[in-house]
Scaffold this motif. Structure first.
Motif, mmCIF file in Angstrom:
data_model
loop_
_atom_site.group_PDB
_atom_site.id
_atom_site.type_symbol
_atom_site.label_atom_id
_atom_site.label_comp_id
_atom_site.label_asym_id
_atom_site.label_seq_id
_atom_site.Cartn_x
_atom_site.Cartn_y
_atom_site.Cartn_z
ATOM 1 N N LYS A 120 -3.175 9.295 4.340
ATOM 2 C CA LYS A 120 -3.530 8.304 3.319
ATOM 3 C C LYS A 120 -3.388 6.868 3.834
ATOM 4 O O LYS A 120 -4.158 5.997 3.452
ATOM 5 C CB LYS A 120 -2.667 8.496 2.078
ATOM 6 N N MET A 121 -2.393 6.619 4.676
ATOM 7 C CA MET A 121 -2.152 5.268 5.187
ATOM 8 C C MET A 121 -3.018 4.950 6.409
ATOM 9 O O MET A 121 -3.295 3.796 6.681
ATOM 10 C CB MET A 121 -0.682 5.096 5.584
ATOM 11 N N GLY A 122 -3.364 5.978 7.177
ATOM 12 C CA GLY A 122 -4.090 5.743 8.409
ATOM 13 C C GLY A 122 -3.191 5.142 9.479
ATOM 14 O O GLY A 122 -3.654 4.418 10.354
ATOM 15 N N ARG A 123 -1.901 5.433 9.409
ATOM 16 C CA ARG A 123 -0.909 4.899 10.351
ATOM 17 C C ARG A 123 -0.088 6.041 10.926
ATOM 18 O O ARG A 123 -0.060 7.134 10.391
ATOM 19 C CB ARG A 123 0.044 3.917 9.651
ATOM 20 N N LYS A 124 0.621 5.756 11.994
ATOM 21 C CA LYS A 124 1.471 6.749 12.643
ATOM 22 C C LYS A 124 2.846 6.783 11.990
ATOM 23 O O LYS A 124 3.231 5.879 11.247
ATOM 24 C CB LYS A 124 1.576 6.440 14.125
ATOM 25 N N THR A 132 1.866 11.752 -10.056
ATOM 26 C CA THR A 132 0.871 12.798 -10.313
ATOM 27 C C THR A 132 1.339 14.175 -9.877
ATOM 28 O O THR A 132 1.103 15.157 -10.569
ATOM 29 C CB THR A 132 -0.473 12.482 -9.631
ATOM 30 N N LYS A 133 2.000 14.268 -8.735
ATOM 31 C CA LYS A 133 2.401 15.570 -8.197
ATOM 32 C C LYS A 133 3.830 15.962 -8.552
ATOM 33 O O LYS A 133 4.197 17.116 -8.447
ATOM 34 C CB LYS A 133 2.269 15.581 -6.670
ATOM 35 N N GLY A 134 4.665 14.985 -8.895
ATOM 36 C CA GLY A 134 6.040 15.294 -9.258
ATOM 37 C C GLY A 134 7.011 15.333 -8.097
ATOM 38 O O GLY A 134 8.194 15.555 -8.292
ATOM 39 N N SER A 135 6.518 15.140 -6.886
ATOM 40 C CA SER A 135 7.392 15.104 -5.714
ATOM 41 C C SER A 135 6.808 14.146 -4.687
ATOM 42 O O SER A 135 5.643 13.752 -4.781
ATOM 43 C CB SER A 135 7.525 16.498 -5.099
ATOM 44 N N ALA A 136 7.619 13.776 -3.716
ATOM 45 C CA ALA A 136 7.169 12.837 -2.683
ATOM 46 C C ALA A 136 6.199 13.529 -1.727
ATOM 47 O O ALA A 136 6.273 14.741 -1.525
ATOM 48 C CB ALA A 136 8.370 12.298 -1.923
ATOM 49 N N PRO A 137 5.286 12.764 -1.130
ATOM 50 C CA PRO A 137 4.333 13.357 -0.187
ATOM 51 C C PRO A 137 5.008 13.726 1.125
ATOM 52 O O PRO A 137 6.074 13.218 1.468
ATOM 53 C CB PRO A 137 3.304 12.240 0.024
ATOM 54 N N THR A 138 4.361 14.588 1.871
ATOM 55 C CA THR A 138 4.834 14.929 3.209
ATOM 56 C C THR A 138 4.446 13.812 4.167
ATOM 57 O O THR A 138 3.619 12.945 3.839
ATOM 58 C CB THR A 138 4.208 16.246 3.692
ATOM 59 N N MET A 139 5.017 13.842 5.355
ATOM 60 C CA MET A 139 4.672 12.825 6.346
ATOM 61 C C MET A 139 3.211 12.942 6.747
ATOM 62 O O MET A 139 2.532 11.934 6.941
ATOM 63 C CB MET A 139 5.579 12.948 7.576
ATOM 64 N N ASP A 140 2.695 14.164 6.850
ATOM 65 C CA ASP A 140 1.276 14.338 7.180
ATOM 66 C C ASP A 140 0.372 13.721 6.118
ATOM 67 O O ASP A 140 -0.623 13.073 6.436
ATOM 68 C CB ASP A 140 0.937 15.824 7.342
ATOM 69 N N ALA A 141 0.726 13.910 4.856
ATOM 70 C CA ALA A 141 -0.072 13.330 3.775
ATOM 71 C C ALA A 141 -0.001 11.808 3.821
ATOM 72 O O ALA A 141 -1.018 11.129 3.627
ATOM 73 C CB ALA A 141 0.410 13.843 2.426
ATOM 74 N N LEU A 142 1.189 11.253 4.086
ATOM 75 C CA LEU A 142 1.307 9.792 4.188
ATOM 76 C C LEU A 142 0.515 9.245 5.367
ATOM 77 O O LEU A 142 -0.137 8.216 5.249
ATOM 78 C CB LEU A 142 2.777 9.385 4.326
ATOM 79 N N MET A 143 0.558 9.932 6.502
ATOM 80 C CA MET A 143 -0.195 9.465 7.675
ATOM 81 C C MET A 143 -1.688 9.500 7.393
ATOM 82 O O MET A 143 -2.421 8.598 7.783
ATOM 83 C CB MET A 143 0.150 10.308 8.906
ATOM 84 N N LYS A 145 0.834 -1.199 0.000
ATOM 85 C CA LYS A 145 0.000 0.000 0.000
ATOM 86 C C LYS A 145 0.874 1.255 0.000
ATOM 87 O O LYS A 145 0.611 2.198 -0.746
ATOM 88 C CB LYS A 145 -0.917 -0.001 1.218
ATOM 89 N N LEU A 146 1.920 1.247 0.798
ATOM 90 C CA LEU A 146 2.826 2.393 0.858
ATOM 91 C C LEU A 146 3.526 2.613 -0.487
ATOM 92 O O LEU A 146 3.637 3.749 -0.954
ATOM 93 C CB LEU A 146 3.857 2.180 1.970
#
Length: 94
Positions: free
Chosen positions: A32-36, A19-30, A8-9
């Motif tokens: 989207k993943m629903g994890r800490k 789509t965005k051209g750069s890696a997501p931030t940690m807040d965006a990953l948390m 999933k990650l």
């Protein structure tokens, strides 16, 4: 074969970067993943050790996707469709 969390990650990282051209931030990953954060960081380091991504900790914007798909995933479906492609009942009975 990747576990569900790593798969999933990897898909989230790949889709986001494409789509965005750069890696997501940690807040965006948390979000989207629903994890800490520690779980996500373990997943990222696991993907790096298995050769799916390149990453220079601790910056997420250094993530580069090497392989976007699970290399050991099965390529065939285990479930067969009930209607055969040549079955004309679909067109005549529905």
């Amino acid at each position: 074969m990747l576990n569900d969390l790593d798969r999933k990650l990897l898909r989230i990282l790949s889709n986001y970067i494409n789509t965005k051209g750069s890696a997501p931030t940690m807040d965006a990953l948390m979000r989207k993943m629903g994890r800490k954060e520690p779980v996500i960081l373990r997943g990222i380091s696991s993907l790096q050790s298995q050769g799916y991504i390149q990453w220079q900790p601790p910056w997420l914007d250094t993530i580069k996707i090497i392989e976007a798909w699970d290399r050991d995933a099965p390529t065939q479906l285990k479930v067969k469709p009930k209607i055969k492609p040549s079955d004309i009942r679909y067109w005549t009975e529905y």
